[in-house]
Design a protein around this motif. Structure first.
Motif, PDB file in Angstrom:
ATOM      1  N   ARG A 164       0.827  -1.198   0.000  1.00 11.13           N
ATOM      2  CA  ARG A 164       0.000   0.000   0.000  1.00 11.13           C
ATOM      3  C   ARG A 164       0.862   1.249   0.000  1.00 11.13           C
ATOM      4  NH1 ARG A 164      -1.788   2.793   4.246  1.00 11.13           N
ATOM      5  NH2 ARG A 164      -1.219   1.122   5.672  1.00 11.13           N
ATOM      6  N   ILE A 165       1.999   1.217   0.727  1.00  9.00           N
ATOM      7  CA  ILE A 165       2.894   2.371   0.755  1.00  9.00           C
ATOM      8  C   ILE A 165       3.468   2.637  -0.633  1.00  9.00           C
ATOM      9  CG2 ILE A 165       5.095   3.237   1.648  1.00  9.00           C
ATOM     10  CD1 ILE A 165       4.508   1.783   4.249  1.00  9.00           C
ATOM     11  N   GLN A 166       3.892   1.583  -1.319  1.00  7.18           N
ATOM     12  CA  GLN A 166       4.417   1.747  -2.676  1.00  7.18           C
ATOM     13  C   GLN A 166       3.347   2.292  -3.610  1.00  7.18           C
ATOM     14  OE1 GLN A 166       5.720  -2.305  -3.207  1.00  7.18           O
ATOM     15  NE2 GLN A 166       7.876  -1.783  -2.870  1.00  7.18           N
ATOM     16  N   ALA A 167       2.120   1.787  -3.473  1.00  8.14           N
ATOM     17  CA  ALA A 167       1.025   2.259  -4.320  1.00  8.14           C
ATOM     18  C   ALA A 167       0.766   3.742  -4.104  1.00  8.14           C
ATOM     19  CB  ALA A 167      -0.242   1.452  -4.027  1.00  8.14           C
ATOM     20  N   ASN A 168       0.801   4.183  -2.849  1.00  7.69           N
ATOM     21  CA  ASN A 168       0.558   5.595  -2.575  1.00  7.69           C
ATOM     22  C   ASN A 168       1.685   6.477  -3.093  1.00  7.69           C
ATOM     23  OD1 ASN A 168      -1.916   5.127  -1.349  1.00  7.69           O
ATOM     24  ND2 ASN A 168      -1.017   4.873   0.684  1.00  7.69           N
ATOM     25  N   LEU A 169       2.915   5.987  -3.081  1.00  6.89           N
ATOM     26  CA  LEU A 169       4.022   6.742  -3.665  1.00  6.89           C
ATOM     27  C   LEU A 169       3.864   6.842  -5.182  1.00  6.89           C
ATOM     28  CD1 LEU A 169       7.072   5.399  -1.608  1.00  6.89           C
ATOM     29  CD2 LEU A 169       5.986   7.654  -1.440  1.00  6.89           C
ATOM     30  N   VAL A 170       3.359   5.791  -5.800  1.00 13.04           N
ATOM     31  CA  VAL A 170       3.079   5.818  -7.233  1.00 13.04           C
ATOM     32  C   VAL A 170       2.030   6.888  -7.539  1.00 13.04           C
ATOM     33  CG1 VAL A 170       1.961   4.523  -9.098  1.00 13.04           C
ATOM     34  CG2 VAL A 170       3.789   3.464  -7.772  1.00 13.04           C
ATOM     35  N   LEU A 171       0.995   6.959  -6.707  1.00 12.43           N
ATOM     36  CA  LEU A 171      -0.052   7.962  -6.894  1.00 12.43           C
ATOM     37  C   LEU A 171       0.497   9.370  -6.661  1.00 12.43           C
ATOM     38  CD1 LEU A 171      -2.983   6.112  -5.105  1.00 12.43           C
ATOM     39  CD2 LEU A 171      -2.683   6.416  -7.568  1.00 12.43           C
ATOM     40  N   LEU A 172       1.428   9.497  -5.724  1.00  8.51           N
ATOM     41  CA  LEU A 172       2.066  10.794  -5.481  1.00  8.51           C
ATOM     42  C   LEU A 172       2.849  11.242  -6.712  1.00  8.51           C
ATOM     43  CD1 LEU A 172       2.650  13.021  -3.357  1.00  8.51           C
ATOM     44  CD2 LEU A 172       4.674  11.702  -2.708  1.00  8.51           C
ATOM     45  N   LEU A 173       3.550  10.318  -7.351  1.00 11.63           N
ATOM     46  CA  LEU A 173       4.286  10.637  -8.577  1.00 11.63           C
ATOM     47  C   LEU A 173       3.330  11.080  -9.682  1.00 11.63           C
ATOM     48  CD1 LEU A 173       6.850  10.744 -10.270  1.00 11.63           C
ATOM     49  CD2 LEU A 173       6.604   8.277 -10.674  1.00 11.63           C
ATOM     50  N   ALA A 174       2.182  10.403  -9.786  1.00 11.92           N
ATOM     51  CA  ALA A 174       1.180  10.808 -10.778  1.00 11.92           C
ATOM     52  C   ALA A 174       0.709  12.231 -10.519  1.00 11.92           C
ATOM     53  CB  ALA A 174      -0.006   9.844 -10.749  1.00 11.92           C
ATOM     54  N   GLY A 175       0.505  12.577  -9.252  1.00 13.08           N
ATOM     55  CA  GLY A 175       0.098  13.930  -8.905  1.00 13.08           C
ATOM     56  C   GLY A 175       1.131  14.965  -9.310  1.00 13.08           C
ATOM     57  N   ALA A 176       2.425  14.622  -9.150  1.00 14.88           N
ATOM     58  CA  ALA A 176       3.497  15.543  -9.539  1.00 14.88           C
ATOM     59  C   ALA A 176       3.491  15.780 -11.043  1.00 14.88           C
ATOM     60  CB  ALA A 176       4.847  14.981  -9.097  1.00 14.88           C
ATOM     61  N   ILE A 177       3.317  14.725 -11.806  1.00 13.08           N
ATOM     62  CA  ILE A 177       3.293  14.846 -13.269  1.00 13.08           C
ATOM     63  C   ILE A 177       2.095  15.681 -13.710  1.00 13.08           C
ATOM     64  CG2 ILE A 177       3.067  13.563 -15.430  1.00 13.08           C
ATOM     65  CD1 ILE A 177       4.552  11.255 -14.036  1.00 13.08           C
ATOM     66  N   TRP A 178       0.937  15.444 -13.104  1.00 13.75           N
ATOM     67  CA  TRP A 178      -0.250  16.234 -13.445  1.00 13.75           C
ATOM     68  C   TRP A 178      -0.072  17.699 -13.069  1.00 13.75           C
ATOM     69  CZ3 TRP A 178      -3.975  12.056 -11.199  1.00 13.75           C
ATOM     70  CH2 TRP A 178      -4.248  11.121 -12.197  1.00 13.75           C
ATOM     71  N   GLY A 179       0.608  17.942 -11.945  1.00 11.94           N
ATOM     72  CA  GLY A 179       0.819  19.325 -11.524  1.00 11.94           C
ATOM     73  C   GLY A 179       1.556  20.126 -12.575  1.00 11.94           C
ATOM     74  N   ALA A 180       2.606  19.534 -13.147  1.00  9.73           N
ATOM     75  CA  ALA A 180       3.329  20.211 -14.232  1.00  9.73           C
ATOM     76  C   ALA A 180       2.451  20.338 -15.467  1.00  9.73           C
ATOM     77  CB  ALA A 180       4.602  19.445 -14.567  1.00  9.73           C
ATOM     78  N   GLY A 181       1.518  19.403 -15.641  1.00  9.67           N
ATOM     79  CA  GLY A 181       0.643  19.428 -16.806  1.00  9.67           C
ATOM     80  C   GLY A 181      -0.276  20.634 -16.851  1.00  9.67           C
ATOM     81  N   PHE A 182      -0.590  21.225 -15.683  1.00  9.16           N
ATOM     82  CA  PHE A 182      -1.431  22.419 -15.676  1.00  9.16           C
ATOM     83  C   PHE A 182      -0.770  23.540 -16.467  1.00  9.16           C
ATOM     84  CE2 PHE A 182      -3.649  20.475 -12.085  1.00  9.16           C
ATOM     85  CZ  PHE A 182      -4.947  20.931 -12.258  1.00  9.16           C
ATOM     86  N   VAL A 183       0.547  23.635 -16.367  1.00 16.36           N
ATOM     87  CA  VAL A 183       1.274  24.669 -17.098  1.00 16.36           C
ATOM     88  C   VAL A 183       1.166  24.432 -18.600  1.00 16.36           C
ATOM     89  CG1 VAL A 183       3.536  25.692 -17.506  1.00 16.36           C
ATOM     90  CG2 VAL A 183       2.867  25.049 -15.183  1.00 16.36           C
ATOM     91  N   ALA A 184       1.372  23.174 -19.022  1.00 14.90           N
ATOM     92  CA  ALA A 184       1.275  22.833 -20.445  1.00 14.90           C
ATOM     93  C   ALA A 184      -0.123  23.109 -20.981  1.00 14.90           C
ATOM     94  CB  ALA A 184       1.662  21.372 -20.664  1.00 14.90           C
ATOM     95  N   GLN A 185      -1.133  22.760 -20.208  1.00 16.16           N
ATOM     96  CA  GLN A 185      -2.514  22.983 -20.636  1.00 16.16           C
ATOM     97  C   GLN A 185      -2.814  24.469 -20.787  1.00 16.16           C
ATOM     98  OE1 GLN A 185      -3.929  19.664 -17.593  1.00 16.16           O
ATOM     99  NE2 GLN A 185      -5.678  20.548 -18.636  1.00 16.16           N
ATOM    100  N   SER A 186      -2.287  25.261 -19.868  1.00 15.23           N
ATOM    101  CA  SER A 186      -2.554  26.694 -19.904  1.00 15.23           C
ATOM    102  C   SER A 186      -1.894  27.360 -21.115  1.00 15.23           C
ATOM    103  CB  SER A 186      -2.057  27.338 -18.607  1.00 15.23           C
ATOM    104  OG  SER A 186      -2.264  28.729 -18.621  1.00 15.23           O
ATOM    105  N   THR A 187      -0.633  27.056 -21.356  1.00 16.96           N
ATOM    106  CA  THR A 187       0.077  27.707 -22.468  1.00 16.96           C
ATOM    107  C   THR A 187      -0.432  27.212 -23.827  1.00 16.96           C
ATOM    108  OG1 THR A 187       1.833  26.029 -22.327  1.00 16.96           O
ATOM    109  CG2 THR A 187       2.147  28.068 -21.089  1.00 16.96           C
ATOM    110  N   ALA A 188      -0.898  25.966 -23.909  1.00 13.81           N
ATOM    111  CA  ALA A 188      -1.381  25.430 -25.182  1.00 13.81           C
ATOM    112  C   ALA A 188      -2.614  26.172 -25.678  1.00 13.81           C
ATOM    113  CB  ALA A 188      -1.685  23.943 -25.052  1.00 13.81           C
TER     114      ALA A 188
END
Length: 302
Positions: free
Chosen positions: A3-27
């Motif tokens: 479960r700890i590994q799974a939650n770290l995986v989800l945390l990584l997904a959140g980080a990638i999506w966070g940067a994606g807000f910038v890409a979505q805005s500039t596009a």
């Protein structure tokens, strides 16, 4: 996966999506939201296709019709969430978008109780409230008057919550994370492209001007991050996953400062600490409870 590994995986997904807000805005400066949504998910589907085919060859049994219908339903909910968010970000700030999208942290446990009749671990409720408060503070502790873009982003949060819950149901039963991701991406690409043909113009110049945004959103925000979500949610509950995925607001704020020159008020840093505290609560409290009662570790606390 623990479960700890799974939650770290989800945390990584959140980080990638966070940067994606910038890409979505500039596009949005050069291309319409429907074509952007369609092309980003088309890229994601192409990237994932070889992995899904390999997964299919190794699978013991073919996908059931129930799983196929579920995967398509996940794709429809993802399409509606992505489109509403993409249109909304045209008339709201990255900070507001990150905050309002984070409403799904609160919506997921509510919808889980209403539709799945599953009672989450008690810690989910205060942790969800804390995560929501943290996201609010991260946005500056106040919102400007709600615009049409803000309202669309709230709608996107509702569809995000539905998508998280559907993945929690079908990721476990199918055991085919790459197939699920491929089908949901293909569904998004077809739906958005079909509507875009009648609603938005498209030119090669616009595509060239947004190549970087397409590649990041298609490969990382979509193919990588959504697959990480599917994999991670096989080993945790929907409400718990929502808490960790809410970190995207924290990363969105960070990348908006780093790449767009936006500023974060001091109260925003407090919000980041509160979000992190909510994640720790979700991780630690159920584990302490199991150790106290002598229960064996499980992948779900719901």
């Amino acid at each position: 996966m623990t479960r700890i590994q799974a939650n770290l995986v989800l945390l990584l997904a959140g980080a990638i999506w966070g940067a994606g807000f910038v890409a979505q805005s500039t596009a949005m400066e050069t291309i319409g939201p429907l074509w952007f949504t369609s092309l980003r998910f088309l890229i994601a589907a192409v990237v994932l296709a070889p992995f899904a085919l390999r997964e299919r060859r190794q699978a013991a049994v073919p996908l059931s019709r129930r799983d196929m219908r579920g995967f398509i339903a996940i794709g429809v909910s993802l399409f509606l969430a992505a489109l509403a968010q993409q249109i909304g970000i045209m008339t709201t700030s990255v900070a507001n978008s990150g905050f309002l999208t984070g409403l799904y942290v609160v919506l997921v446990p509510i919808l889980t109780v209403l539709f799945l009749r599953r009672r989450p671990h008690w810690i989910i409720w205060p942790a969800a409230g804390l995560a929501f408060l943290g996201i609010f503070l991260l946005s500056g502790g106040s919102l400007s008057a709600l615009t049409g873009g803000d309202l669309l982003t709230i709608l996107a949060a509702l569809f995000c919550a539905v998508q998280v819950i559907l993945i929690a149901v079908f990721a476990h039963s199918s055991g085919r994370p790459f197939a699920l991701s491929l089908i949901q991406f293909a569904t998004c690409a077809v739906l958005a492209g079909g509507i875009a043909l009648f609603m938005e113009p498209l030119s090669l110049d616009a595509i060239r001007a947004t190549t970087t945004e397409f590649l990041y959103s298609g490969i990382f925000s979509s193919a990588v991050a959504f697959t990480l979500q599917v994999v991670g949610q096989r080993y945790t509950t929907a409400p718990q996953a929502a808490i960790f995925l809410s970190s995207e607001a924290l990363f969105a704020a960070f990348f908006s400062v780093l790449l767009l020159g936006e500023t974060i008020a001091p109260i925003g840093y407090l919000g980041g600490i509160i979000i992190f505290a909510a994640m720790l609560m979700v991780e630690i409290v159920p584990e302490l409870g199991r150790r106290r009662t002598g229960e064996s570790p499980v992948s779900s606390v719901g």
